[in-house]
Design a protein around this motif. Structure first.
Motif, short mmCIF file in Angstrom:
data_model
loop_
_atom_site.label_atom_id
_atom_site.label_comp_id
_atom_site.label_asym_id
_atom_site.label_seq_id
_atom_site.Cartn_x
_atom_site.Cartn_y
_atom_site.Cartn_z
N UNK A 257 -28.37 20.24 66.12
CA UNK A 257 -27.58 21.28 66.41
C UNK A 257 -27.71 22.46 65.81
N UNK A 258 -27.91 22.27 64.48
CA UNK A 258 -28.38 23.52 63.73
C UNK A 258 -28.79 22.86 62.21
N UNK A 259 -29.77 23.71 61.31
CA UNK A 259 -30.09 23.18 60.05
C UNK A 259 -28.87 23.57 59.27
N UNK A 260 -28.04 24.37 59.66
CA UNK A 260 -26.78 24.64 58.77
C UNK A 260 -25.60 23.72 58.92
N UNK A 261 -25.76 22.93 59.80
CA UNK A 261 -24.67 21.53 59.95
C UNK A 261 -25.02 20.43 59.11
N UNK A 262 -24.56 20.08 58.10
CA UNK A 262 -24.89 18.79 57.36
C UNK A 262 -24.28 17.67 58.31
N UNK A 263 -24.95 16.42 58.09
CA UNK A 263 -24.50 15.40 58.74
C UNK A 263 -24.52 14.29 57.68
N UNK A 279 -35.91 6.77 58.19
CA UNK A 279 -36.92 7.55 58.41
C UNK A 279 -36.13 8.99 59.03
N UNK A 280 -35.28 8.85 59.90
CA UNK A 280 -34.68 9.75 60.48
C UNK A 280 -33.91 10.81 59.37
N UNK A 281 -33.10 10.14 58.49
CA UNK A 281 -32.25 10.64 57.28
C UNK A 281 -33.59 11.47 56.60
N UNK A 285 -33.48 17.76 56.69
CA UNK A 285 -32.92 18.04 55.38
C UNK A 285 -31.45 18.13 55.53
N UNK A 286 -30.81 18.35 56.53
CA UNK A 286 -29.49 18.65 56.85
C UNK A 286 -28.68 17.17 57.11
#
Length: 472
Positions: A257-263, A279-281, A285-286
């Motif tokens: 969605x966006x690199x600015x959205x942490x998950x 590996x996905x984690x 980076x987010x």
């Protein structure tokens, strides 16, 4: 079983928190509701779904229960003490009816499903009882209760996910939000009531999850936590394309969605977390480098009694795999002291596994038999309470040591921190978490930053629970 917002015991889970959405002024509604939530993150997310349903039904939220026409308690049934806390609170709230005779009191969630008859008939504490899968029926149940009837719906569902309901964000910080991705649980851990109170596992469709996260980001939220009793078993089939979406793929969709959205996500069952997820984690980076990986016991024999479906050695291998793929990943756990027949040697096995895993924090409690569970039917709760408490104290003491050592290792490091708001102790300091889910507190100074911004913070000191630093 979802982790609790506490570092000692599930018994001491988040006490009832009452919230009202900032944007919903009560003046526009003819009636007002008040809701308190207890227990796990899923309950707090459910309360936001309930708030949405009630607003559609003409109720506005209030922070003052004494002026509410409808008082709801969203309950937790995981520990006996949690149930006692809710009962006491309900007894106190009944006094509201003396000043507002028409006010209704309702119980939602896990206790509602488990103790419906006691609430309605034996103790006469409530007017409405609604289980986790029946929130859509609240408006009709309120109408029944207003007519003098006891209103009940605790039926469990194999389909309900509330995917089409946009939750009303209750009392949040405007930075972080919970997003439910699945409901129920298929893991029959012998100590746990969740499969009986929340029903069988079913996954929400990925399209609605991604859309909800996108809307949150568009509204200014910077972090979402994907919730489920066991997120790693998420499984949804997109019938339009006949493709399967697993948890790793869902994580990626939300991260994109966006690199600015942490998950973030919670909770993982050790048997289901895969290399694909890890590996996905590592790839994005987010996606926060933090996994809550409940172990419950360090003894293979006790794990078998708990029906956890893995051994001590298997769990250790999973920890090793996480460290190999993400050396900087934070790991936390759930631990039960004094499960049925646990020996002193097996208690020491739990302690040694904690030492090996080097947990950043743990959610720790002693075993409390829950009626209706497999353990209650199969095993004798034969460990004296004083022994349980002593073993728990030793576990807590060890975890405090491990948490402090973990924080000491971060001295001198610099982390990307999402500012969540003012520090609890001082309006001159910010607080926020890093990717590993550690809380950092640091002076505001003259830096032109605001809540919801990312900043780089260098760690200069620590306590056993918090990192202290400064913006660099």
């Amino acid at each position: 079983m979802l982790d609790f917002i506490t570092q000692k015991k599930h018994d001491e889970s988040r006490q009832g928190e009452a919230f009202a959405p900032e944007q919903a002024g009560v003046q526009q509604f003819s009636k007002r509701f008040y809701i308190e939530s207890y227990g796990c993150q899923m309950n707090f997310a459910d309360s936001e779904v309930v708030a949405s349903i009630l607003q559609e039904g003409g109720f506005g939220a209030t922070r003052n229960y004494e002026e509410a026409d409808l008082i709801l308690i969203n309950t937790c049934s995981i520990r006996e003490k949690a149930e006692q806390t809710v009962r006491k609170r309900l007894t106190d709230l009944r006094k509201v009816k003396q000043n507002r005779p028409g006010a209704l009191i309702g119980v939602l969630g896990c206790m509602a499903e488990r103790l419906k008859s006691k609430f309605l008939e034996e103790e006469k504490l409530v007017d409405i009882v609604v289980g986790p899968d029946a929130y859509r029926t609240l408006p009709s149940l309120i109408t029944e209760a207003e007519g003098g009837q006891k209103a009940v719906n605790v039926l469990l569902s194999r389909e309900e996910t509330y995917a089409d309901i946009a939750p009303v964000r209750l009392g949040g910080d405007g930075v972080s939000a919970f997003v439910s991705i699945m409901r129920g649980c298929n893991n029959m851990c012998s100590f746990c009531v969740v499969p009986f109170t929340r029903g069988r596992e079913r996954s929400r469709d990925a399209i609605s999850i991604v859309n909800e996260c996108q809307v949150l980001f568009d509204e200014g939220y910077k972090e979402v936590t994907l919730l489920g009793q066991n997120v790693d078993s998420y499984y949804w089939v997109d019938e339009s394309t006949d493709t399967i979406v697993n948890f790793a793929q869902l994580l990626e969709k939300v991260a994109l969605i966006s690199p600015l959205l942490r998950v973030r996500f919670s909770t993982s069952h050790p048997k289901d977390i895969t290399d694909e997820v890890l590996h996905t984690m590592a790839k994005y980076e987010n996606i926060c480098k933090y996994i809550h990986l409940p172990v419950q016991s360090g003894s293979t024999r006790v794990l078998q009694l708990m029906n956890r479906t893995y051994t001590r050695e298997w769990y250790i291998a999973k920890v090793d795999r996480i460290r190999a793929i993400m050396p900087d990943c934070g790991i936390s756990s759930d631990i039960i002291a004094g499960f049925c027949t646990e020996t002193e040697e097996e208690h020491q096995e739990t302690m040694s596994l904690m030492e090996y895993s080097k947990y950043d924090l743990s959610y720790m409690f002693f075993y409390s038999e829950r009626p209706g569970t497999l353990a209650a039917r199969r095993y004798e709760d034969d460990i004296p309470e004083d022994v349980k408490k002593r073993r728990l104290d030793e576990i807590v003491h060890l975890q405090n040591k491990l948490s402090h050592e973990s924080n000491v290792r971060d001295l001198g490091k610099t982390f990307k921190v999402l500012i969540e708001g003012d520090s609890k102790k001082s309006g001159n300091d910010w607080k926020g978490r890093n990717s590993q889910n550690k809380m950092l507190v640091f002076p505001k100074g003259d830096h032109k930053v605001n809540k919801g911004d990312y900043v780089m913070v260098k760690v200069t000191d620590c306590t056993k629970a918090t990192l202290l630093g400064e913006i660099v």
